[in-house]
Design a protein around this motif. Structure first.
Motif, PDB file in Angstrom:
ATOM      1  N   SER A 197       0.815  -1.222   0.000  1.00  0.00           N
ATOM      2  CA  SER A 197       0.000   0.000   0.000  1.00  0.00           C
ATOM      3  C   SER A 197       0.842   1.262   0.000  1.00  0.00           C
ATOM      4  N   LEU A 198       2.164   1.136   0.208  1.00  0.00           N
ATOM      5  CA  LEU A 198       3.044   2.304   0.300  1.00  0.00           C
ATOM      6  C   LEU A 198       3.508   2.752  -1.077  1.00  0.00           C
ATOM      7  N   SER A 199       3.912   4.012  -1.170  1.00  0.00           N
ATOM      8  CA  SER A 199       4.518   4.521  -2.394  1.00  0.00           C
ATOM      9  C   SER A 199       5.911   3.916  -2.560  1.00  0.00           C
ATOM     10  N   GLU A 200       6.471   4.035  -3.746  1.00  0.00           N
ATOM     11  CA  GLU A 200       7.796   3.441  -3.991  1.00  0.00           C
ATOM     12  C   GLU A 200       8.874   4.040  -3.093  1.00  0.00           C
ATOM     13  N   ASP A 202       8.543   5.258  -0.122  1.00  0.00           N
ATOM     14  CA  ASP A 202       8.318   4.748   1.227  1.00  0.00           C
ATOM     15  C   ASP A 202       8.681   3.272   1.330  1.00  0.00           C
ATOM     16  N   GLN A 203       8.435   2.520   0.256  1.00  0.00           N
ATOM     17  CA  GLN A 203       8.845   1.118   0.249  1.00  0.00           C
ATOM     18  C   GLN A 203      10.368   1.007   0.347  1.00  0.00           C
ATOM     19  N   GLY A 250      15.070   8.403  -2.803  1.00  0.00           N
ATOM     20  CA  GLY A 250      13.773   9.075  -2.762  1.00  0.00           C
ATOM     21  C   GLY A 250      13.859  10.514  -2.283  1.00  0.00           C
ATOM     22  N   GLN A 270       1.505   5.773   8.369  1.00  0.00           N
ATOM     23  CA  GLN A 270       0.685   5.157   7.320  1.00  0.00           C
ATOM     24  C   GLN A 270       0.368   3.704   7.665  1.00  0.00           C
ATOM     25  N   GLU A 316      -8.412   6.158   1.899  1.00  0.00           N
ATOM     26  CA  GLU A 316      -7.596   6.824   0.894  1.00  0.00           C
ATOM     27  C   GLU A 316      -8.086   8.247   0.652  1.00  0.00           C
TER      28      GLU A 316
END
Length: 481
Positions: A197-200, A202-203, A250, A270, A316
């Motif tokens: 569910s995380l953005s790239e 954040d991943q 990032g 998150q 969301e």
């Protein structure tokens, strides 16, 4: 004279008809005492009386405390209702199940605090005191409340905060999967669904965190600490190296330790949202042998497919709206405050020092008293009236929640999610739920920082965003709307 009923009517736990709940009882002693007081300065004058030990005025101290115990009983009930609304959906509990943990004052005894505030003392008919082992939660709330204009929290909000932090109540919620893990525990035990569910960016942060932090946890012996401590400086340095080496920084290539910690905490937030709104994940326990959190074997392992869950869509939408609304509300509040000071005949000369004062307050952890000579002000009270970080926080919170409510009502109307126009009860429940959501994500942490006393460290999302905003403002040039 009309007396505020909140000061002489107490919400008390009730088991009438075999159903756990609460009732409201009038306390004549509190009402009679209140009739003798000037009500213009309530509750401040009552708090001063209750928190100031005086062997010659024990009765006055106890009766003022009784009035305050009546007062806080209402927000205690409301806090339980808010928590149940947020976490109780789909589970076999309601706010009534939360009441026994915190609504444990029946108002039958007059109680004062010992001089060092460590003991509850019962007051008898001869105004003699003796320690009592039983400690009512309402008195614990009053014991820790500070009447300090610079620390903004009202008694209602302080009661709500203390209720949410009650250890036994938190443990009860943990039994249903709402464990209060630290940010580092949340990151350490992230699941595949959460990760996806995380953005790239954040991943990438989570991947680097696991490569360093989880590795070190797994190498600990069984006797090592079970709690997940804050990452060490060495660990943070290694995480940054990994992010740079794998070309997945990032935007954090030049980050400091503190900035990396802040970024990791935002990811943990998150993950916490995922748990709260999905609210179906089984409860974890820490396995010292493996150094990881494992799923309890006595609970179901299946989780609802959140992709098809309407709550995920609402989450969301709320996350997106909060992310857009909060910075805007912050900007509006800061700009309005600077403009108001600049137009004030009394404080116009200090308008330019508003930004500098808040920067020192939040970045350096300086108190308003310490800022007085630095900003050329005459007194702490003047610094409080000009800077007033607590008032600013309240304005931002109010503006943010108002916009969230408007946004959700638009969604409700557009998707026919409820009868239109909504009923007053629906609006009240919606407001309470969104207040709880916004407070949990932003404002509770910001308020708690202000209450933390000397040597404060402001690293909440609110403080971080405010400092970033203040850094864009120069004297005579407040940000544009």
């Amino acid at each position: 004279m009309d007396l505020p009923v909140r000061y002489w009517q107490m919400h008390r736990l009730s088991l009438s008809s075999g159903v756990r709940g609460y009732d409201v009882r009038a306390l004549p002693i509190a009402k009679e005492f209140l009739q003798q007081q000037a009500t213009a300065q309530l509750p401040t004058q009552l708090i001063d009386l209750f928190q100031t030990p005086d062997a010659t005025a024990v009765q006055t101290q106890a009766e003022s405390g009784l009035c305050l115990r009546c007062y806080v009983s209402q927000p205690i009930v409301r806090a339980c209702q808010k928590l149940a609304n947020l976490f109780g959906s789909g589970h076999q509990f309601s706010y009534r199940d939360l009441l026994p943990f915190v609504l444990n004052d029946d108002g039958k005894q007059l109680v004062v605090l010992s001089e060092d505030k460590t003991e509850h003392l019962q007051v008898d008919q001869q105004n003699q005191t003796q320690p009592i082992a039983y400690k009512a939660f309402s008195i614990e709330v009053l014991k820790t409340y500070q009447v300090d204009p610079k620390k903004s929290l009202s008694l209602d909000n302080w009661t709500y905060l203390k209720t949410k932090q009650h250890p036994e109540l938190k443990q009860f919620l943990a039994e249903f999967g709402f464990q209060h893990l630290s940010d580092w525990a949340m990151l350490n035990r992230v699941r595949s669904r959460q990760f996806a569910s995380l953005s790239e960016p954040d991943q990438n942060l989570v991947t680097a965190f696991h490569a360093v932090y989880r590795r070190d946890r797994q190498q600990q012996t069984v006797k090592g600490p079970k709690r997940c401590p804050e990452p060490t400086t060495a660990q943070l340095t290694e995480m940054r190296s990994q992010l740079l080496g794998d070309d997945m920084s990032g935007g954090l290539s030049d980050t400091t330790d503190r900035e990396l910690l802040t970024a990791l905490k935002q990811v943990a937030t998150q993950l916490r949202q995922f748990d709260v709104w999905q609210s179906r994940e089984p409860l974890d326990y820490f396995d010292a042998a493996s150094g990881q959190y494992e799923t309890r074997s006595d609970l179901p392992h299946a989780a609802i497919d959140v992709e098809s869950n309407e709550e995920q869509a609402m989450l969301e939408a709320l996350n997106a709206k909060l992310a857009a609304t909060f910075p805007t509300s912050l900007q509006i509040a800061v700009t309005a405050r600077i403009t108001k000071l600049a137009k004030s005949r009394k404080y116009a000369a200090f308008a330019d020092k508003f930004v500098l004062g808040l920067q020192h307050y939040y970045r350096d952890g300086l108190s308003l008293k310490e800022l007085v000579p630095m900003l050329g002000m005459s007194s702490w009270d003047q610094a409080r009236r000009i800077l007033n970080p607590g008032e600013l926080l309240n304005h931002v919170r109010s503006q943010t929640i108002t916009q969230l409510i408007d946004h959700v009502l638009e969604l409700v109307k557009a998707n026919s999610l409820a009868p239109w126009p909504p009923s007053p009860d629906y609006l009240q429940q919606l407001t309470e739920q969104l207040e709880g959501f916004a407070d949990a994500e932003i404002f509770d942490a910001a308020a708690a920082e202000m209450k933390s006393g000397s040597h404060r460290n402001f690293d909440s999302h609110y403080a971080t965003q405010l400092l970033q905003l203040l850094d864009t403002i120069t004297p005579h040039q407040p940000i544009q709307d």
